[in-house]
Scaffold this motif. Structure first.
Motif, PDB file in Angstrom:
ATOM      1  N   ARG A  85      25.062 -33.501  19.150  1.00 46.46           N
ATOM      2  CA  ARG A  85      26.162 -32.819  19.113  1.00 46.46           C
ATOM      3  C   ARG A  85      25.960 -31.169  19.830  1.00 46.46           C
ATOM      4  O   ARG A  85      26.704 -30.851  20.559  1.00 46.46           O
ATOM      5  CB  ARG A  85      26.979 -32.630  18.004  1.00 46.46           C
ATOM      6  N   TRP A  86      24.821 -30.690  19.178  1.00 46.13           N
ATOM      7  CA  TRP A  86      24.356 -29.432  19.684  1.00 46.13           C
ATOM      8  C   TRP A  86      23.959 -29.398  21.255  1.00 46.13           C
ATOM      9  O   TRP A  86      24.494 -28.553  22.037  1.00 46.13           O
ATOM     10  CB  TRP A  86      23.230 -28.935  18.869  1.00 46.13           C
ATOM     11  N   LEU A  87      23.415 -30.612  21.699  1.00 49.12           N
ATOM     12  CA  LEU A  87      23.010 -30.828  22.828  1.00 49.12           C
ATOM     13  C   LEU A  87      24.257 -30.507  23.824  1.00 49.12           C
ATOM     14  O   LEU A  87      24.194 -30.201  24.995  1.00 49.12           O
ATOM     15  CB  LEU A  87      22.340 -31.865  23.040  1.00 49.12           C
ATOM     16  N   GLY A  88      25.337 -31.350  23.431  1.00 51.70           N
ATOM     17  CA  GLY A  88      26.380 -31.572  24.210  1.00 51.70           C
ATOM     18  C   GLY A  88      27.168 -30.191  24.484  1.00 51.70           C
ATOM     19  O   GLY A  88      27.397 -29.644  25.503  1.00 51.70           O
ATOM     20  N   ILE A  89      27.096 -29.360  23.476  1.00 53.16           N
ATOM     21  CA  ILE A  89      27.613 -27.963  23.401  1.00 53.16           C
ATOM     22  C   ILE A  89      26.721 -27.090  24.243  1.00 53.16           C
ATOM     23  O   ILE A  89      27.312 -26.309  25.195  1.00 53.16           O
ATOM     24  CB  ILE A  89      28.088 -27.176  22.064  1.00 53.16           C
ATOM     25  N   PHE A  90      25.440 -27.069  24.280  1.00 48.24           N
ATOM     26  CA  PHE A  90      24.520 -26.290  25.174  1.00 48.24           C
ATOM     27  C   PHE A  90      24.730 -26.812  26.719  1.00 48.24           C
ATOM     28  O   PHE A  90      24.764 -25.631  27.544  1.00 48.24           O
ATOM     29  CB  PHE A  90      23.175 -26.599  24.644  1.00 48.24           C
ATOM     30  N   HIS A  95      26.729 -25.298  32.047  1.00 44.54           N
ATOM     31  CA  HIS A  95      27.791 -25.414  33.267  1.00 44.54           C
ATOM     32  C   HIS A  95      28.670 -24.367  33.353  1.00 44.54           C
ATOM     33  O   HIS A  95      29.599 -24.463  34.269  1.00 44.54           O
ATOM     34  CB  HIS A  95      28.138 -26.928  33.205  1.00 44.54           C
ATOM     35  N   GLY A  96      28.900 -23.423  32.374  1.00 46.28           N
ATOM     36  CA  GLY A  96      29.943 -22.499  32.604  1.00 46.28           C
ATOM     37  C   GLY A  96      31.210 -22.458  31.656  1.00 46.28           C
ATOM     38  O   GLY A  96      32.170 -21.803  31.963  1.00 46.28           O
ATOM     39  N   ALA A 102      31.083 -18.818  24.625  1.00 38.78           N
ATOM     40  CA  ALA A 102      31.327 -17.848  23.472  1.00 38.78           C
ATOM     41  C   ALA A 102      30.757 -18.251  22.265  1.00 38.78           C
ATOM     42  O   ALA A 102      30.148 -17.410  21.480  1.00 38.78           O
ATOM     43  CB  ALA A 102      32.877 -17.925  23.617  1.00 38.78           C
ATOM     44  N   ILE A 103      30.765 -19.565  21.928  1.00 44.49           N
ATOM     45  CA  ILE A 103      30.137 -20.121  20.811  1.00 44.49           C
ATOM     46  C   ILE A 103      28.548 -19.705  20.830  1.00 44.49           C
ATOM     47  O   ILE A 103      27.885 -19.340  19.725  1.00 44.49           O
ATOM     48  CB  ILE A 103      30.341 -21.677  20.753  1.00 44.49           C
ATOM     49  N   MET A 104      27.868 -20.018  21.978  1.00 40.45           N
ATOM     50  CA  MET A 104      26.638 -19.722  22.230  1.00 40.45           C
ATOM     51  C   MET A 104      26.134 -18.232  21.825  1.00 40.45           C
ATOM     52  O   MET A 104      25.168 -17.793  21.198  1.00 40.45           O
ATOM     53  CB  MET A 104      26.085 -20.143  23.630  1.00 40.45           C
TER      54      MET A 104
END
Length: 372
Positions: A85-90, A95-96, A102-104
């Motif tokens: 799930r984190w990998l998807g957010i990263f 990709h912009g 903002a979460i990162m």
């Protein structure tokens, strides 16, 4: 005919469902390539590659190191689902995607403060480990651990390192096992010898009656060779143990022990000097808290117990010094009590000051007496 058709049908169904049957692996899941390759090459490297901040990369490494010893399939599955799930957010942030970026950024700020706290905790843990290590470090006592069949000559250490204790214990255990093994193989060899003697006697008896049979133990060396080989190896081990017990003391070891004894004397001398300067050390407290043996203490009066407590103290002047001199105790400086009233050269000045103090006290006494 009907039974043959049913058998063929069952065979077809078994072949169809065999691919769907659950196969239980014969090794733990963390050793399987089906788990290691996706986890390390896809998830771990993907998280580090797409994490654009140093603090987040540090947190990813710390989490994988923390969960490296997980053996529960259910907990491992939950942690892997969280990681993907984190990998998807990263990946979205790389990709912009504004929301993911903002979460990162917010996550990076949180991890930065946590990383600072963890660094200080790591420093504290290392310092505490070092303090514990220094408090329990082995110190040479100046004595020798005599050579025996379990150890060569060693310096006596306090506390004795655990690896030396384990070495001696393991050699004792192995020697006991070797003794039992020797008894077992010796009894088997004796059994073969008795069987060989019985067969020879039986052959002579049968031969006297005109009969004959093939001997089994005629060439008993073929039977005894493996046993003798094992027993000889055990004897060689015993000889090595005896050679270990006869090992002489090396010159380097003797020099180390002599230096440890000199250092012990220097340390005790320094302790006594600190005690005479008024320092109360741990050794001082232990000595003062000690007492005479129980059978002696039971016969002592309260005054004798009080004097015994004074004698165990570090003081050598005043009342303590007088008590020690009266009991015949040897003092380091037996002239210090003579200076309690001052040196002979200073007696004139001391008498003058004493007279002045007495006159001053007399005037105050008279003033208080006549004051209404």
């Amino acid at each position: 005919m009907i039974w043959d058709e049913h058998a063929v049908r069952r065979t077809e169904l078994a072949v169809s469902f065999s691919a769907l049957r659950r196969v239980r692996p014969t090794m733990p899941f963390w050793h399987l390539a089906a788990h290691r390759v996706p986890t390390l090459w896809s998830l771990y490297r993907g998280l580090l590659r797409t994490a654009q901040h140093e603090h987040i990369q540090w947190h990813i490494r710390a989490l994988f190191h923390l969960h490296k010893s997980l053996t529960s399939p259910s907990r491992t599955r939950d942690e892997l689902a969280k990681g993907y799930r984190w990998l998807g957010i990263f990946q979205k942030a790389s990709h912009g995607d504004r929301h993911s970026v903002a979460i990162m950024d917010r996550y990076n700020r949180l991890i930065r403060s946590k990383r600072e706290r963890e660094q200080w905790k790591s420093i504290f843990r290392e310092e505490l480990h070092w303090i514990h290590k220094m408090q329990n470090r082995p110190i040479m006592t100046g004595a020798l651990l005599r050579p025996s069949i379990f150890n060569r000559p060693l310096p006596r250490l306090k506390p004795q390192p655990i690896h030396i204790s384990r070495m001696i214990w393991n050699r004792r255990r192995v020697r006991d096992l070797r003794l039992k093994k020797q008894e077992l193989w010796t009894s088997w060899r004796d059994d073969l010898q008795r069987e060989s003697a019985f067969e020879a006697n039986l052959f002579r008896t049968v031969q006297a009656n005109g009969l004959w049979f093939e001997k089994v133990f005629e060439n008993n060396m073929d039977w005894r060779a493996p046993i003798d080989e094992i027993l000889n190896s055990i004897i060689v081990s015993y000889r090595l143990d005896e050679a270990r017990a006869r090992t002489p003391y090396s010159l380097d070891l003797l020099d180390m022990v002599k230096e440890a004894r000199r250092e012990k004397i220097r340390n005790k001398t320094h302790e006594k000097e600190r005690e005479r300067r008024g320092k109360i050390l741990h050794s001082t407290i232990r000595r003062m808290n000690k007492g005479p043996p129980a059978h002696v203490l039971a016969k002592m009066t309260p005054d004798q117990r009080r004097l015994d407590h004074i004698l165990r103290g570090p003081g050598e002047a005043g009342y303590a010094g007088r008590v020690k001199r009266e009991t015949g105790m040897k003092l380091k400086d037996d002239q210090s009590w003579r200076l309690e009233d001052g040196t002979p050269d200073a007696q004139t000045g001391l008498s003058r000051k004493e007279s002045a103090i007495r006159r001053y006290q007399e005037r105050r006494r008279q003033k208080e007496w006549y004051t209404p």
